[in-house]
Design an enzyme around this catalytic site. Structure first.
Site, PDB file in Angstrom:
ATOM      1  N   GLN A  19       8.112  -8.817   7.914  1.00 19.87           N
ATOM      2  CA  GLN A  19       9.332  -8.225   7.342  1.00 19.87           C
ATOM      3  C   GLN A  19       9.777  -6.977   8.094  1.00 19.87           C
ATOM      4  O   GLN A  19      10.670  -6.270   7.635  1.00 19.87           O
ATOM      5  CB  GLN A  19       9.168  -7.977   5.839  1.00 19.87           C
ATOM      6  CG  GLN A  19       8.154  -6.921   5.459  1.00 19.87           C
ATOM      7  CD  GLN A  19       7.908  -6.909   3.962  1.00 19.87           C
ATOM      8  OE1 GLN A  19       7.234  -7.785   3.425  1.00 19.87           O
ATOM      9  NE2 GLN A  19       8.450  -5.928   3.254  1.00 19.87           N
ATOM     10  N   LEU A  50       0.631   3.685  -2.007  1.00 23.60           N
ATOM     11  CA  LEU A  50       1.075   3.604  -3.396  1.00 23.60           C
ATOM     12  C   LEU A  50       1.589   4.942  -3.922  1.00 23.60           C
ATOM     13  O   LEU A  50       1.050   5.996  -3.616  1.00 23.60           O
ATOM     14  CB  LEU A  50      -0.092   3.117  -4.281  1.00 23.60           C
ATOM     15  CG  LEU A  50      -0.692   1.767  -3.881  1.00 23.60           C
ATOM     16  CD1 LEU A  50      -1.832   1.391  -4.825  1.00 23.60           C
ATOM     17  CD2 LEU A  50       0.360   0.665  -3.857  1.00 23.60           C
ATOM     18  N   HIS A  51       2.644   4.847  -4.710  1.00 19.98           N
ATOM     19  CA  HIS A  51       3.222   6.039  -5.338  1.00 19.98           C
ATOM     20  C   HIS A  51       3.493   5.720  -6.811  1.00 19.98           C
ATOM     21  O   HIS A  51       3.188   4.606  -7.272  1.00 19.98           O
ATOM     22  CB  HIS A  51       4.502   6.480  -4.607  1.00 19.98           C
ATOM     23  CG  HIS A  51       5.490   5.358  -4.403  1.00 19.98           C
ATOM     24  ND1 HIS A  51       6.203   4.805  -5.445  1.00 19.98           N
ATOM     25  CD2 HIS A  51       5.856   4.673  -3.305  1.00 19.98           C
ATOM     26  CE1 HIS A  51       6.976   3.844  -4.979  1.00 19.98           C
ATOM     27  NE2 HIS A  51       6.779   3.728  -3.676  1.00 19.98           N
ATOM     28  N   LYS A  59      13.910  -0.709  -7.411  1.00 23.00           N
ATOM     29  CA  LYS A  59      14.346   0.084  -6.241  1.00 23.00           C
ATOM     30  C   LYS A  59      14.801  -0.862  -5.125  1.00 23.00           C
ATOM     31  O   LYS A  59      15.799  -0.643  -4.461  1.00 23.00           O
ATOM     32  CB  LYS A  59      13.177   0.962  -5.799  1.00 23.00           C
ATOM     33  CG  LYS A  59      13.176   1.365  -4.366  1.00 23.00           C
ATOM     34  CD  LYS A  59      13.680   2.770  -4.216  1.00 23.00           C
ATOM     35  CE  LYS A  59      13.832   3.211  -2.785  1.00 23.00           C
ATOM     36  NZ  LYS A  59      13.045   2.528  -1.814  1.00 23.00           N
ATOM     37  N   GLY A 105       0.832  -1.208   0.000  1.00 21.63           N
ATOM     38  CA  GLY A 105       0.000   0.000   0.000  1.00 21.63           C
ATOM     39  C   GLY A 105       0.862   1.253   0.000  1.00 21.63           C
ATOM     40  O   GLY A 105       2.033   1.201  -0.384  1.00 21.63           O
ATOM     41  N   HIS A 154       4.888   2.263  -7.802  1.00 13.31           N
ATOM     42  CA  HIS A 154       3.913   1.157  -7.882  1.00 13.31           C
ATOM     43  C   HIS A 154       3.056   1.294  -9.148  1.00 13.31           C
ATOM     44  O   HIS A 154       2.792   0.323  -9.845  1.00 13.31           O
ATOM     45  CB  HIS A 154       2.963   1.187  -6.686  1.00 13.31           C
ATOM     46  CG  HIS A 154       3.615   1.014  -5.351  1.00 13.31           C
ATOM     47  ND1 HIS A 154       3.689   2.018  -4.423  1.00 13.31           N
ATOM     48  CD2 HIS A 154       4.216  -0.064  -4.791  1.00 13.31           C
ATOM     49  CE1 HIS A 154       4.291   1.577  -3.336  1.00 13.31           C
ATOM     50  NE2 HIS A 154       4.633   0.325  -3.534  1.00 13.31           N
TER      51      HIS A 154
HETATM   52  O1  PAF Z   1       8.333  -4.326  -1.807  1.00 11.51           O
HETATM   53  C1  PAF Z   1       7.324  -4.426  -1.078  1.00 11.51           C
HETATM   54  O2  PAF Z   1       6.442  -3.574  -1.050  1.00 11.51           O
HETATM   55  C2  PAF Z   1       7.201  -5.636  -0.156  1.00 11.51           C
HETATM   56  O3  PAF Z   1       8.434  -6.040   0.321  1.00 11.51           O
HETATM   57  C3  PAF Z   1       6.444  -6.800  -0.800  1.00 11.51           C
HETATM   58  C4  PAF Z   1       7.185  -7.370  -2.009  1.00 11.51           C
HETATM   59  C5  PAF Z   1       5.055  -6.356  -1.231  1.00 11.51           C
HETATM   60  C6  PAF Z   1       6.283  -7.934   0.210  1.00 11.51           C
HETATM   61  O4  PAF Z   1       5.590  -7.521   1.347  1.00 11.51           O
END
Ligand code: PAF
Length: 284
Positions: free
Chosen positions: A65, A37-38, A153, A35, A41
């Site tokens: 993560q 988003l920019h 990136k 999410g 994305h």
């Molecule tokens: O790059 C990301 O936004 C995240 O690491 C991903 C690949 C969606 C996994 O959560």
């Protein structure tokens, strides 16, 4: 005019849409995101449109993560703002799973990609790539795309995912999209909003440093010499450097000098409370 964009949060609902698409021989592309988003994305979504009949964007802030003390709680979440951005560019479905769909009670599996995930970001964020590999595997199994798209990136992440897909024989093609930058060179990132006004003005130095170092490497300077001025420039400007390395573009093995091989210059540094990463290809 408002365009309807279906958002699904349950795996069973996703599976039924997916089966209908498959029944009609539609190919599927997935753009996994957290999410916020920019343009980075959105450029992947636009690319996805050109390679498949149906495009799914997943939105899931993956707790696995984030390490202790990282920004999981602050991470920007605004699904309706994300949907508004996606509505304008032709997405077929947004999969925003509940955490219980990804990590049901008792979930105990961690996918660990060794080697390529261990240096660079993996050295300072040891939990990170296990979390990414685990969630990406689940998202691929849930969405069963023909193609999954990731931004350059997060270059190390891209290579970790490529390795994962090869090692587990996952039936998906991994495609990458180039880094999208602000006019002043700063790589687009959901975390750029954390930068203070002053730090936002300083942040493009990271990209400037990459460009200048690359120019010195291309003239034959060894990395240790080529990087020196950039390291000084960045530390004078207030960056705390995490790493700055010249690496083989496919294996991420560190290189001492650029000799025309496929290479990538990768950097991570903290500015204020924001960790920034960036990279560029080094070509002859
Ligand atoms: O790059 C990301 O936004 C995240 O690491 C991903 C690949 C969606 C996994 O959560």
């Amino acid at each position: 005019m408002s365009i309807d964009l279906s958002t699904i949060s349950k795996l069973a609902d996703l599976q039924s849409v997916r089966s209908k698409w498959r029944h009609n021989s539609q190919t599927i592309a997935l753009v996994p995101t957290m999410g916020a988003l920019h343009e980075g994305h959105l450029s992947l979504v636009k690319l996805a449109r050109t390679v498949a009949n149906k495009v799914i964007v997943s939105v899931f802030v993956n707790p696995k993560q984030f390490g202790q003390g990282e920004d999981l709680d602050q991470y920007p979440r605004d699904l309706s703002a994300d949907l508004n951005k996606l509505k304008t560019i032709g997405v077929d479905l947004v999969y925003a799973p509940d955490a219980s769909q990804i990590y049901p009670q008792g979930f105990s599996t961690n996918i660990s990609v060794t080697g390529i995930s261990e240096g660079l970001c993996g050295a300072s964020r040891p939990h990170f790539f296990g979390g990414v590999a685990t969630v990406v595997t689940k998202l691929l199994l849930h969405c069963t795309p023909d193609i999954a798209l990731f931004g350059e990136k997060d270059y190390q992440q891209l290579l970790v995912i490529r390795r994962l897909v090869i090692d587990l024989d996952l039936p998906v093609d991994v495609m990458s999209g180039p880094i999208v930058r602000e006019n002043d060179g700063l790589a687009r990132s959901s975390r750029n909003i954390y930068l203070s006004k002053t730090d936002r003005q300083t942040a493009p130095l990271l990209h400037k440093g990459l460009l200048e170092t690359r120019a010195r490497l291309q003239k034959g300077a060894p990395m240790i010499k080529a990087a020196q001025q950039t390291i000084e420039l960045l530390s004078r400007a207030g960056f705390q450097l995490d790493y700055f390395e010249l690496c083989d573009a496919n294996t991420l093995a560190p290189l001492k000098q650029y000799k025309g091989q496929p290479a990538r210059l990768l950097i991570a540094a903290t500015l204020g409370r924001t960790r920034l990463i960036d990279n560029i290809a080094v070509i002859g």
